[in-house]
Design a protein around this motif. Structure first.
Motif, mmCIF file in Angstrom:
data_model
loop_
_atom_site.group_PDB
_atom_site.id
_atom_site.type_symbol
_atom_site.label_atom_id
_atom_site.label_comp_id
_atom_site.label_asym_id
_atom_site.label_seq_id
_atom_site.Cartn_x
_atom_site.Cartn_y
_atom_site.Cartn_z
ATOM 1 N N ASP A 291 -19.535 -15.149 9.600
ATOM 2 C CA ASP A 291 -18.872 -16.216 8.832
ATOM 3 C C ASP A 291 -17.355 -16.113 8.927
ATOM 4 O O ASP A 291 -16.664 -17.100 9.225
ATOM 5 N N VAL A 292 -16.814 -14.928 8.687
ATOM 6 C CA VAL A 292 -15.364 -14.765 8.733
ATOM 7 C C VAL A 292 -14.858 -14.849 10.168
ATOM 8 O O VAL A 292 -13.749 -15.338 10.422
ATOM 9 N N LEU A 293 -15.684 -14.423 11.107
ATOM 10 C CA LEU A 293 -15.297 -14.488 12.510
ATOM 11 C C LEU A 293 -15.103 -15.931 12.956
ATOM 12 O O LEU A 293 -14.143 -16.262 13.663
ATOM 13 N N LEU A 294 -16.004 -16.791 12.519
ATOM 14 C CA LEU A 294 -15.943 -18.185 12.948
ATOM 15 C C LEU A 294 -14.906 -18.998 12.190
ATOM 16 O O LEU A 294 -14.717 -20.189 12.475
ATOM 17 N N ASP A 295 -14.236 -18.366 11.246
ATOM 18 C CA ASP A 295 -13.057 -19.005 10.644
ATOM 19 C C ASP A 295 -11.853 -18.897 11.579
ATOM 20 O O ASP A 295 -10.846 -19.580 11.369
ATOM 21 N N GLN A 296 -11.963 -18.009 12.595
ATOM 22 C CA GLN A 296 -10.871 -17.808 13.531
ATOM 23 C C GLN A 296 -10.938 -18.852 14.650
ATOM 24 O O GLN A 296 -11.983 -19.435 14.920
ATOM 25 N N ASP A 297 -9.815 -19.032 15.322
ATOM 26 C CA ASP A 297 -9.770 -19.951 16.458
ATOM 27 C C ASP A 297 -10.192 -19.177 17.709
ATOM 28 O O ASP A 297 -9.370 -18.691 18.491
ATOM 29 N N ILE A 298 -11.498 -19.048 17.900
ATOM 30 C CA ILE A 298 -12.062 -18.324 19.038
ATOM 31 C C ILE A 298 -13.280 -19.080 19.559
ATOM 32 O O ILE A 298 -13.767 -20.030 18.933
ATOM 33 N N GLN A 299 -13.797 -18.626 20.697
ATOM 34 C CA GLN A 299 -15.072 -19.113 21.223
ATOM 35 C C GLN A 299 -15.955 -17.914 21.541
ATOM 36 O O GLN A 299 -15.465 -16.846 21.948
ATOM 37 N N LEU A 300 -17.265 -18.091 21.350
ATOM 38 C CA LEU A 300 -18.240 -17.025 21.579
ATOM 39 C C LEU A 300 -19.344 -17.532 22.502
ATOM 40 O O LEU A 300 -19.844 -18.649 22.325
ATOM 41 N N VAL A 301 -19.748 -16.697 23.456
ATOM 42 C CA VAL A 301 -20.811 -17.033 24.398
ATOM 43 C C VAL A 301 -21.836 -15.905 24.392
ATOM 44 O O VAL A 301 -21.483 -14.732 24.607
ATOM 45 N N PHE A 302 -23.105 -16.241 24.139
ATOM 46 C CA PHE A 302 -24.186 -15.250 24.106
ATOM 47 C C PHE A 302 -25.253 -15.610 25.124
ATOM 48 O O PHE A 302 -25.679 -16.762 25.213
#
Length: 502
Positions: free
Chosen positions: A326-337
């Motif tokens: 939750d807190v991670l996705l408050d950041q301006d980032i992208q994630l690939v799994f």
């Protein structure tokens, strides 16, 4: 040197994990160094048939009749070659044991006769060595599936003329998998019950094949120096720290290598643009844009793109990702799994992608092409494992200039140097490393990475530090040769002492 490598899997004939990669890459590197290497693996017809690039196999007219418990089991020997090499591969064909959909499991359940299957395979390896007059200096067994081989060498093979000095080496790839079976399976081995004792084959009333390999092999290796130390502790040994402590002088940790003919951004056919350490600034942004476009993420060169290619399990650190999501996705980032595993984590990551389509992409399953594109296109790689004997993806990432974020365990500790102030000053840093197995610690390190990503000169130095180091199997193979030499010398010395009556 003549070497026989025995394994329950080897790419491209079969693979469930890193063992399959090592069992083909190490012989390939040894052969390139001038050694005479042979691989022996089971023949899995159903797995073989599914592959489009598995080499042809031929029947060489060698049949097997091996004693397993109170019965005789028949089989035959097939032959092939490791693609692009002169390494011969002998495949043990026994339809009752190996003509199945899985290597070890089916529908998430272990095959109930796994002990019998791999006792047969271990005896078949010894039979192939003797019948085909391979005369190896060393027989190299891997993991519990072939751990009976050192015992067969010590108890039976050395009684055969010409094999009195036969050396054995045993490699532990993962202590978590030990080949523990009920005590009556000892009968399957056809070894004397006197060996079913607390020092050799018995473990809390069970037959333990991994312990058997540890007890009987001349030399023992595992897949990283740090893991060699960790498995001598109660925390990481899964109960076998006592056995390993008695063999500490014969235990060597060797970090696995990478097949750089397959994993090389300069020649990789799967990626949008090839690049080197000198051209990473030009090639990697093209690969990043292509990956974002393929996965439906906004094509943004400025956003830090974090990737993961892994089994989705708690051991691989996905519990930490869940804790800080939750807190991670408050950041301006992208994630690939990319990966599969525990249904809980598959569902969690799929939901993150559904809820945040502009930030998260989740692909359940495996794609060789996409795994290469993630390594080339991402800025950083997530690998916060609870434990990791060696790990390969962090080395793939280093080769591709994709800065790894890891927990400092096993091979991760041996390959990733944290971007501390001191390490950045001496230019040894190549990633981010932490010890606490907590979600907040992972989050803090992702924030560290995101901050340094904005500092392009510093980020470039991290990338190039990883890309310029030799991660190939050439380095690792030379260390294995030294272990083989020690095993051979040990056998010769013991044989001489026995001959002198000492």
């Amino acid at each position: 040197m003549r070497i026989v490598v025995a394994s329950s899997e080897a790419v491209p004939f079969s693979k469930t994990g890193g063992l399959g990669d090592v069992a083909s890459a190490l012989p390939k590197a040894l052969s390139q160094a001038g050694h005479d290497v042979v691989i022996v693996v089971p023949y899995y017809p159903q797995i073989h048939a599914k592959s489009t690039d598995t080499p042809l196999v031929e029947d060489i007219g060698v049949s097997l009749r091996l004693p397993i418990g109170q019965k005789i089991v028949e089989g035959r020997v097939l032959k092939s070659h490791l693609p692009g090499t002169s390494v011969a591969v002998y495949l043990i064909d026994q339809p009752g044991y190996f003509d199945r959909p899985g290597v070890y499991v089916e529908n998430d359940q272990d095959y109930r006769d796994n002990c019998e299957r791999f006792v047969f395979f271990s005896r078949a390896v010894i039979e192939v060595v003797e019948r085909l007059h391979l005369a190896p200096d060393v027989i190299h067994a891997n993991d519990w599936q072939t751990a009976l081989i050192p015992a067969l060498v010590a108890v039976e093979m050395r009684q055969v003329a010409g094999y009195e000095q036969q050396a054995s080496v045993f490699t532990i790839h993962n202590m978590a998998f030990q080949g523990r079976f009920w005590h009556w399976d000892m009968n399957l081995t056809r070894l004397d019950w006197k060996y079913f004792n607390w020092q050799q084959m018995e473990f809390f009333g069970h037959l333990n094949l991994l312990k058997t390999g540890i007890a009987f092999a001349d030399m023992i290796t595992t897949v990283s120096p740090t893991y060699a130390r960790e498995i001598q502790t109660p925390e990481h040994s899964f109960g076998l720290h006592g056995s390993l402590a008695t063999r500490r002088e014969d235990l060597v940790g060797i970090l696995n290598g990478v097949d750089t003919e397959i994993w090389n951004p300069a020649t990789d056919p799967y990626i949008a643009q090839n690049y080197t350490a000198d051209t990473v600034d030009e090639g990697k942004p093209v690969c990043k844009a292509a990956l974002q476009k393929r996965l439906g993420l906004p094509v943004r060169p400025d956003v830090a793109l974090f990737g993961s290619v892994s089994r989705m399990t708690s051991q691989k650190g996905f519990s930490l990702i869940g804790q800080c999501a939750d807190v991670l996705l408050d950041q301006d980032i992208q994630l690939v799994f990319l990966g599969s595993g525990d249904p809980y984590y598959e569902a969690l990551l799929s939901k993150l992608a559904a809820d945040h389509p502009d930030k998260v992409s989740t692909t359940i399953g495996y794609s060789e092409e996409l795994s290469h594109q993630i390594e080339a296109g991402c800025d950083a790689f997530l690998m916060p494992s609870e434990f990791e004997p060696c790990g390969l993806n962090q080395m793939y990432s280093l080769i591709y200039g994709t800065v790894p974020i890891v927990r400092a365990v096993g091979g991760l500790a041996d390959s990733v140097i944290d971007a501390s102030d001191a390490n950045r000053v001496n230019q040894s840093a190549n990633g981010f490393s932490f010890t606490d197995f907590r979600g907040e610690t992972l989050f803090w390190n992702i924030c560290r990475a995101r901050s340094l990503f904005a500092d392009k000169p510093t980020w470039r130095r991290l990338q190039q530090s990883g890309m310029r180091r030799d991660w190939s199997w050439k380095r690792s193979a030379s260390e294995y040769v030294r272990v083989y030499e020690r095993a051979i010398a040990k056998r010769r010395l013991e044989t001489e002492c026995d001959g002198d009556g000492k």
